[in-house]
Design an enzyme around this catalytic site. Structure first.
Site, PDB file in Angstrom:
ATOM      1  N   ASN A   6     -10.545  -0.265  -0.504  1.00 28.66           N
ATOM      2  CA  ASN A   6      -8.700  -0.272  -0.248  1.00 28.66           C
ATOM      3  C   ASN A   6      -8.260   0.030  -1.304  1.00 28.66           C
ATOM      4  O   ASN A   6      -8.647  -1.870  -1.974  1.00 28.66           O
ATOM      5  CB  ASN A   6      -8.439  -0.204   1.576  1.00 28.66           C
ATOM      6  CG  ASN A   6      -6.999  -0.867   1.272  1.00 28.66           C
ATOM      7  OD1 ASN A   6      -6.237  -1.050   0.354  1.00 28.66           O
ATOM      8  ND2 ASN A   6      -6.879  -1.209   2.568  1.00 28.66           N
ATOM      9  N   CYS A  19       0.291  -0.996  -0.193  1.00 27.97           N
ATOM     10  CA  CYS A  19      -0.273   0.152  -0.383  1.00 27.97           C
ATOM     11  C   CYS A  19       0.756   1.327  -0.478  1.00 27.97           C
ATOM     12  O   CYS A  19       0.666   2.020  -0.655  1.00 27.97           O
ATOM     13  CB  CYS A  19      -1.379  -0.461   1.703  1.00 27.97           C
ATOM     14  SG  CYS A  19      -1.880  -1.341   1.224  1.00 27.97           S
ATOM     15  N   HIS A  54      -2.857   6.628   2.902  1.00 33.02           N
ATOM     16  CA  HIS A  54      -3.050   5.776   2.461  1.00 33.02           C
ATOM     17  C   HIS A  54      -5.009   5.920   2.506  1.00 33.02           C
ATOM     18  O   HIS A  54      -4.879   5.810   3.678  1.00 33.02           O
ATOM     19  CB  HIS A  54      -2.684   4.490   2.092  1.00 33.02           C
ATOM     20  CG  HIS A  54      -3.173   2.953   2.004  1.00 33.02           C
ATOM     21  ND1 HIS A  54      -3.914   2.713   1.080  1.00 33.02           N
ATOM     22  CD2 HIS A  54      -3.389   1.317   2.774  1.00 33.02           C
ATOM     23  CE1 HIS A  54      -4.169   1.093   0.700  1.00 33.02           C
ATOM     24  NE2 HIS A  54      -3.481   0.637   2.503  1.00 33.02           N
TER      25      HIS A  54
HETATM   26  O1  UT7 Z   1      -4.616  -1.882   3.556  1.00 27.11           O
HETATM   27  C1  UT7 Z   1      -3.363  -2.968   4.311  1.00 27.11           C
HETATM   28  C2  UT7 Z   1      -2.911  -2.504   5.168  1.00 27.11           C
HETATM   29  N1  UT7 Z   1      -4.577  -3.001   6.127  1.00 27.11           N
HETATM   30  C3  UT7 Z   1      -4.934  -2.110   7.352  1.00 27.11           C
HETATM   31  O2  UT7 Z   1      -4.890  -0.930   6.789  1.00 27.11           O
HETATM   32  C4  UT7 Z   1      -6.016  -2.565   7.563  1.00 27.11           C
HETATM   33  C5  UT7 Z   1      -6.566  -2.667   9.473  1.00 27.11           C
HETATM   34  N2  UT7 Z   1      -7.063  -2.883   9.955  1.00 27.11           N
HETATM   35  C6  UT7 Z   1      -8.859  -1.817   9.508  1.00 27.11           C
HETATM   36  O3  UT7 Z   1      -8.699  -1.475   9.306  1.00 27.11           O
HETATM   37  C7  UT7 Z   1      -9.740  -3.568  10.679  1.00 27.11           C
HETATM   38  O4  UT7 Z   1      -8.839  -3.727  11.276  1.00 27.11           O
HETATM   39  C8  UT7 Z   1     -10.954  -3.976  10.184  1.00 27.11           C
HETATM   40  C9  UT7 Z   1     -11.738  -2.952   9.036  1.00 27.11           C
HETATM   41  C10 UT7 Z   1      -9.965  -5.342   9.331  1.00 27.11           C
HETATM   42  C11 UT7 Z   1     -11.263  -4.675  10.607  1.00 27.11           C
HETATM   43  O5  UT7 Z   1     -12.435  -3.750  11.716  1.00 27.11           O
HETATM   44  P1  UT7 Z   1     -11.725  -4.839  13.339  1.00 27.11           P
HETATM   45  O6  UT7 Z   1     -13.259  -2.998  14.028  1.00 27.11           O
HETATM   46  O7  UT7 Z   1     -10.852  -4.385  14.044  1.00 27.11           O
HETATM   47  O8  UT7 Z   1     -13.055  -5.079  13.276  1.00 27.11           O
HETATM   48  P2  UT7 Z   1     -12.388  -6.928  14.569  1.00 27.11           P
HETATM   49  O9  UT7 Z   1     -11.406  -7.596  13.446  1.00 27.11           O
HETATM   50  O10 UT7 Z   1     -11.848  -6.599  16.029  1.00 27.11           O
HETATM   51  O11 UT7 Z   1     -13.553  -7.671  14.599  1.00 27.11           O
HETATM   52  C12 UT7 Z   1     -14.270  -7.403  15.726  1.00 27.11           C
HETATM   53  C13 UT7 Z   1     -16.203  -8.177  15.099  1.00 27.11           C
HETATM   54  C14 UT7 Z   1     -15.558  -9.616  15.198  1.00 27.11           C
HETATM   55  O12 UT7 Z   1     -16.301 -10.439  15.444  1.00 27.11           O
HETATM   56  P3  UT7 Z   1     -16.176 -11.005  17.624  1.00 27.11           P
HETATM   57  O13 UT7 Z   1     -15.517 -11.950  17.420  1.00 27.11           O
HETATM   58  O14 UT7 Z   1     -16.339  -9.682  17.545  1.00 27.11           O
HETATM   59  O15 UT7 Z   1     -17.689 -11.377  17.828  1.00 27.11           O
HETATM   60  C15 UT7 Z   1     -15.510  -9.849  13.979  1.00 27.11           C
HETATM   61  O16 UT7 Z   1     -15.724 -11.960  13.592  1.00 27.11           O
HETATM   62  O17 UT7 Z   1     -16.069  -8.011  14.231  1.00 27.11           O
HETATM   63  C16 UT7 Z   1     -16.163  -9.704  13.425  1.00 27.11           C
HETATM   64  N3  UT7 Z   1     -16.312  -9.247  11.532  1.00 27.11           N
HETATM   65  C17 UT7 Z   1     -17.208  -8.571  11.091  1.00 27.11           C
HETATM   66  N4  UT7 Z   1     -18.590  -8.491  11.693  1.00 27.11           N
HETATM   67  C18 UT7 Z   1     -19.231  -8.526  10.139  1.00 27.11           C
HETATM   68  C19 UT7 Z   1     -15.153  -8.761  11.388  1.00 27.11           C
HETATM   69  N5  UT7 Z   1     -15.550  -8.433   9.935  1.00 27.11           N
HETATM   70  C20 UT7 Z   1     -17.011  -8.334   9.834  1.00 27.11           C
HETATM   71  C21 UT7 Z   1     -17.557  -8.161   8.657  1.00 27.11           C
HETATM   72  N6  UT7 Z   1     -19.238  -7.669   8.566  1.00 27.11           N
HETATM   73  N7  UT7 Z   1     -17.519  -8.095   7.816  1.00 27.11           N
END
Ligand code: UT7
Length: 317
Positions: free
Chosen positions: A273, A115, A243
């Site tokens: 993204n 990225c 980014h």
């Molecule tokens: O560009 C390359 C570099 N990458 C990045 O910069 C990504 C940086 N990270 C992020 O943007 C965020 O961490 C994500 C968008 C990937 C995830 O968001 P988050 O707020 O960190 O969510 P999380 O991984 O902590 O997940 C929270 C909950 C989980 O459920 P439980 O365990 O709390 O029941 C996940 O299973 O959200 C769940 N979850 C979803 N729910 C609905 C994960 N993906 C989804 C989804 N829809 N698409």
């Protein structure tokens, strides 16, 4: 002949016509429009046709940037493509773009720093121009992330999109006309596991929370350092184009950067993204909408897989 620096004269971008909405995704995996909007900030993303390649999109963006510059393909002596999603190892995407556009014999190379790739590409071209090794360059960020996305994995498939953005870079003849500031670049290899595209037919995988924490806690001082090295106080920035990883990350870095007068790029809302393409696409749209005056300082700041980062202050073309 060497030069005091370089500058961007024009940009162009290309996105596939197919739009994938959050509701479309909710019909494919267990997710919702509300979750995606509040956690990532994305409303739509563009998806390439199955036979549309990274080189196709890169060439389309480059063609627009070149047309806007007033230069011809024969004027270009360097083509750089930042990408982490090209299917082929050789020929590289840069050679394919040169072939499509009829650029006769450029130095042509691809860069893979995921990225942050566009900012790395811009830096290498700026250095080549300063050294007299290049005179007129195309720097392109292009990605077909849909081809390496696991469409059954809700934690990644809602995030990514396909796009390409390109810039034409030329020498600055005088110190006053220098339009690309010193790059601040680096990496955090100990966190290399946090974003992965591994193996021959890979899916993109990431430790989302780890990357989120890294981006929101470690990067603002590095972005400020890029401003310091350009002699620009963040309060003087007319634009901040980071980014487009996650709207919450963009807002957090912008807050810590302290750039109250800057137009903040939020193209993630409509494009998702798009990795190395996200910065040139967002910048190209800002310029198209005439949101920033010519000559005003804009901070570009890439970060992602590697983990890598790079940023520099440019003057708006
Ligand atoms: O560009 C390359 C570099 N990458 C990045 O910069 C990504 C940086 N990270 C992020 O943007 C965020 O961490 C994500 C968008 C990937 C995830 O968001 P988050 O707020 O960190 O969510 P999380 O991984 O902590 O997940 C929270 C909950 C989980 O459920 P439980 O365990 O709390 O029941 C996940 O299973 O959200 C769940 N979850 C979803 N729910 C609905 C994960 N993906 C989804 C989804 N829809 N698409």
């Amino acid at each position: 002949m060497t030069y005091p620096g370089s500058r961007i004269v024009s940009l162009g971008h290309y996105q596939p016509s197919k739009i994938l909405t959050n509701d479309d995704l909710a019909a494919m995996v267990d997710t919702s429009d509300e979750w995606i909007r509040t956690r990532v900030g994305i409303q739509t993303r563009r998806i390439a046709e199955s036979d549309e390649t990274v080189a196709d999109m890169a060439a389309a963006a480059a063609e627009k940037a070149l047309a806007a510059s007033g230069l011809t393909p024969a004027d270009i002596d360097t083509v750089v493509v930042a990408t982490c999603s090209s299917a082929d190892r050789s020929p590289n995407v840069a050679c394919r773009v040169a072939d499509r556009l009829g650029i006769p014999s450029p130095a042509a190379y691809d860069i893979n720093t995921a990225c942050s790739g566009f900012c790395y590409g811009l830096a290498t071209v700026d250095h080549a121009i300063r050294a007299g090794a290049s005179q007129r360059a195309l720097v392109i960020g292009a990605e077909k992330l849909s081809a390496i996305t696991d469409w059954t994995d809700r934690s990644t498939c809602v995030i990514f999109g396909d796009a390409a953005g390109a810039a034409v870079v030329v020498p600055a003849e005088t110190p006053q006309s220098v339009g690309i500031g010193p790059v601040v670049w680096g990496s955090d290899p100990e966190r290399s596991h946090a974003v992965r595209i591994e193996g021959w037919q890979p899916f993109i995988q990431q430790e989302g929370q780890q990357v989120f924490r890294w981006a929101t806690t470690q990067l603002a001082p590095i972005a400020q350092e890029a401003c310091r090295r350009a002699g620009v106080d963040p309060s003087e920035l007319a634009g901040f184009v980071p980014h487009q990883a996650n709207l919450r990350i963009i807002e957090a870095i912008a807050r810590k950067l302290g750039a109250p007068n800057a137009v903040i790029a939020r193209d993630i809302v409509e494009s998702g993204n798009t990795s190395a393409a996200s910065i040139p696409v967002a910048l190209s749209k800002i310029i198209e909408r005439r949101e920033i005056p010519t000559g005003a300082p804009v901070l570009l700041f890439g970060f992602g897989g590697g983990l890598t980062y790079a940023g520099q202050v440019i003057r708006c073309p």
